[in-house]
Design a protein around this motif. Structure first.
Motif, PDB file in Angstrom:
ATOM      1  N   ASP A 142       0.760  -1.161  -0.116  1.00 54.51           N
ATOM      2  CA  ASP A 142       0.182  -0.086  -0.052  1.00 54.51           C
ATOM      3  C   ASP A 142       0.782   1.231  -0.219  1.00 54.51           C
ATOM      4  N   GLU A 143       1.981   1.220   1.010  1.00 54.86           N
ATOM      5  CA  GLU A 143       2.634   2.727   0.837  1.00 54.86           C
ATOM      6  C   GLU A 143       3.879   2.669  -0.158  1.00 54.86           C
ATOM      7  N   LYS A 144       4.582   1.494  -0.718  1.00 57.47           N
ATOM      8  CA  LYS A 144       5.605   1.699  -1.589  1.00 57.47           C
ATOM      9  C   LYS A 144       5.923   0.149  -2.116  1.00 57.47           C
ATOM     10  N   PRO A 145       6.562   0.135  -3.257  1.00 60.45           N
ATOM     11  CA  PRO A 145       6.921  -1.002  -3.687  1.00 60.45           C
ATOM     12  C   PRO A 145       8.192  -1.766  -2.770  1.00 60.45           C
ATOM     13  N   LEU A 146       8.377  -2.887  -2.775  1.00 57.24           N
ATOM     14  CA  LEU A 146       9.280  -3.660  -1.686  1.00 57.24           C
ATOM     15  C   LEU A 146      10.074  -4.780  -2.399  1.00 57.24           C
ATOM     16  N   THR A 147      11.449  -4.800  -2.472  1.00 52.24           N
ATOM     17  CA  THR A 147      12.267  -5.766  -2.919  1.00 52.24           C
ATOM     18  C   THR A 147      12.947  -6.489  -2.021  1.00 52.24           C
ATOM     19  N   VAL A 148      12.535  -7.981  -2.066  1.00 50.03           N
ATOM     20  CA  VAL A 148      13.174  -8.669  -0.973  1.00 50.03           C
ATOM     21  C   VAL A 148      14.010  -9.857  -1.591  1.00 50.03           C
ATOM     22  N   GLU A 149      15.240  -9.859  -1.007  1.00 45.65           N
ATOM     23  CA  GLU A 149      16.314 -10.976  -1.599  1.00 45.65           C
ATOM     24  C   GLU A 149      16.483 -12.050  -0.356  1.00 45.65           C
ATOM     25  N   ILE A 150      15.610 -13.157  -0.734  1.00 47.70           N
ATOM     26  CA  ILE A 150      15.897 -14.412   0.147  1.00 47.70           C
ATOM     27  C   ILE A 150      16.880 -15.501  -0.166  1.00 47.70           C
ATOM     28  N   ASN A 151      17.900 -15.646   0.696  1.00 47.44           N
ATOM     29  CA  ASN A 151      18.811 -16.488   0.691  1.00 47.44           C
ATOM     30  C   ASN A 151      18.499 -17.918   1.300  1.00 47.44           C
ATOM     31  N   GLN A 152      18.168 -19.068   0.806  1.00 46.79           N
ATOM     32  CA  GLN A 152      17.596 -20.309   1.360  1.00 46.79           C
ATOM     33  C   GLN A 152      19.018 -20.737   1.994  1.00 46.79           C
ATOM     34  N   GLN A 153      20.014 -20.762   1.646  1.00 47.59           N
ATOM     35  CA  GLN A 153      21.114 -21.433   2.156  1.00 47.59           C
ATOM     36  C   GLN A 153      21.392 -20.647   3.628  1.00 47.59           C
ATOM     37  N   LYS A 154      21.432 -19.547   3.660  1.00 41.74           N
ATOM     38  CA  LYS A 154      21.728 -18.787   4.840  1.00 41.74           C
ATOM     39  C   LYS A 154      20.504 -18.433   5.567  1.00 41.74           C
ATOM     40  N   GLN A 155      19.379 -18.762   5.056  1.00 40.02           N
ATOM     41  CA  GLN A 155      18.183 -18.792   5.714  1.00 40.02           C
ATOM     42  C   GLN A 155      17.904 -17.162   6.103  1.00 40.02           C
ATOM     43  N   SER A 156      18.034 -16.409   5.213  1.00 36.62           N
ATOM     44  CA  SER A 156      18.023 -14.788   5.504  1.00 36.62           C
ATOM     45  C   SER A 156      17.121 -14.231   4.478  1.00 36.62           C
ATOM     46  N   ALA A 157      16.775 -12.834   4.769  1.00 30.05           N
ATOM     47  CA  ALA A 157      16.122 -12.132   4.039  1.00 30.05           C
ATOM     48  C   ALA A 157      16.582 -10.782   4.121  1.00 30.05           C
ATOM     49  N   SER A 158      16.780  -9.827   3.016  1.00 31.16           N
ATOM     50  CA  SER A 158      17.301  -8.576   3.060  1.00 31.16           C
ATOM     51  C   SER A 158      16.461  -7.822   2.313  1.00 31.16           C
ATOM     52  N   PHE A 159      16.298  -6.483   2.630  1.00 31.28           N
ATOM     53  CA  PHE A 159      15.566  -5.564   1.956  1.00 31.28           C
ATOM     54  C   PHE A 159      15.871  -4.094   2.354  1.00 31.28           C
ATOM     55  N   VAL A 160      15.776  -2.856   1.650  1.00 31.85           N
ATOM     56  CA  VAL A 160      15.875  -1.583   2.003  1.00 31.85           C
ATOM     57  C   VAL A 160      14.628  -1.080   2.582  1.00 31.85           C
ATOM     58  N   LEU A 161      14.624  -0.492   3.561  1.00 35.20           N
ATOM     59  CA  LEU A 161      13.456   0.144   4.314  1.00 35.20           C
ATOM     60  C   LEU A 161      13.915   1.382   4.961  1.00 35.20           C
ATOM     61  N   ASP A 162      13.557   2.773   4.717  1.00 32.80           N
ATOM     62  CA  ASP A 162      13.813   3.909   5.258  1.00 32.80           C
ATOM     63  C   ASP A 162      15.248   4.177   4.979  1.00 32.80           C
ATOM     64  N   ASN A 163      15.794   3.774   3.741  1.00 32.02           N
ATOM     65  CA  ASN A 163      17.217   4.082   3.325  1.00 32.02           C
ATOM     66  C   ASN A 163      18.094   3.217   4.137  1.00 32.02           C
ATOM     67  N   THR A 164      17.680   2.286   4.663  1.00 28.98           N
ATOM     68  CA  THR A 164      18.589   1.210   5.486  1.00 28.98           C
ATOM     69  C   THR A 164      18.426  -0.287   5.067  1.00 28.98           C
ATOM     70  N   VAL A 165      19.734  -0.624   4.821  1.00 22.60           N
ATOM     71  CA  VAL A 165      19.446  -2.236   4.366  1.00 22.60           C
ATOM     72  C   VAL A 165      19.465  -3.039   5.671  1.00 22.60           C
ATOM     73  N   LEU A 166      18.294  -3.902   5.579  1.00 27.01           N
ATOM     74  CA  LEU A 166      17.898  -4.692   6.571  1.00 27.01           C
ATOM     75  C   LEU A 166      18.425  -6.153   6.351  1.00 27.01           C
ATOM     76  N   HIS A 167      18.887  -6.915   7.242  1.00 26.97           N
ATOM     77  CA  HIS A 167      19.274  -8.283   7.004  1.00 26.97           C
ATOM     78  C   HIS A 167      18.598  -9.114   8.011  1.00 26.97           C
ATOM     79  N   LEU A 168      17.614 -10.007   7.753  1.00 29.34           N
ATOM     80  CA  LEU A 168      16.840 -10.548   8.886  1.00 29.34           C
ATOM     81  C   LEU A 168      17.053 -12.029   8.711  1.00 29.34           C
ATOM     82  N   GLN A 169      17.044 -12.834   9.884  1.00 31.08           N
ATOM     83  CA  GLN A 169      17.179 -14.422   9.806  1.00 31.08           C
ATOM     84  C   GLN A 169      16.057 -14.823  10.079  1.00 31.08           C
ATOM     85  N   GLN A 170      15.677 -16.098   9.262  1.00 23.79           N
ATOM     86  CA  GLN A 170      14.639 -16.831   9.326  1.00 23.79           C
ATOM     87  C   GLN A 170      14.271 -17.246  10.930  1.00 23.79           C
ATOM     88  N   GLY A 171      13.057 -16.897  11.099  1.00 19.88           N
ATOM     89  CA  GLY A 171      12.416 -17.160  12.790  1.00 19.88           C
ATOM     90  C   GLY A 171      11.270 -18.243  12.472  1.00 19.88           C
TER      91      GLY A 171
END
Length: 106
Positions: free
Chosen positions: A35-64
């Motif tokens: 609703d607010e804007k487009p979002l591009t997310v990179e999912i790395n299955q091997q590292k079980q992680s997701a990365s994306f940019v939000l508010d000009n910051t690159v976020l690296h999240l781990q699978q939970g």
């Protein structure tokens, strides 16, 4: 001996390039329209992680843990997806609503 010392940085850079190649092979890119804007997310299955940019910051999240769908978190942000829909939370507050997958993954 001097030749081997000169080759050492080249060998290390080759390892780094190899790791980037392996990461690229195991990473899928997903494009969402929220609703607010487009979002591009990179999912790395091997590292079980997701990365994306939000508010000009690159976020690296781990699978939970998730009862259904896929959930990634860093303790502050959560990216949760199920099927072709996703939501992003910051400290239990929704910051990106109604994210719909656009097209196919890259």
């Amino acid at each position: 001996m001097k030749k081997s010392l000169l080759l050492f940085p080249l060998i290390l850079s080759g390892c780094t390039t190899y790791q980037h190649l392996i990461d690229a092979i195991h990473t899928d890119t997903f494009h969402y329209q929220c609703d607010e804007k487009p979002l591009t997310v990179e999912i790395n299955q091997q590292k079980q992680s997701a990365s994306f940019v939000l508010d000009n910051t690159v976020l690296h999240l781990q699978q939970g843990l998730s009862a259904s769908g896929a959930r990634y978190t860093d303790g502050i942000y959560v990216f949760w997806s199920k099927g072709d829909k996703a939501t992003v939370y910051r400290r239990d507050t929704v910051v990106l609503h109604n994210c719909q997958l656009v097209g196919n993954k890259d």
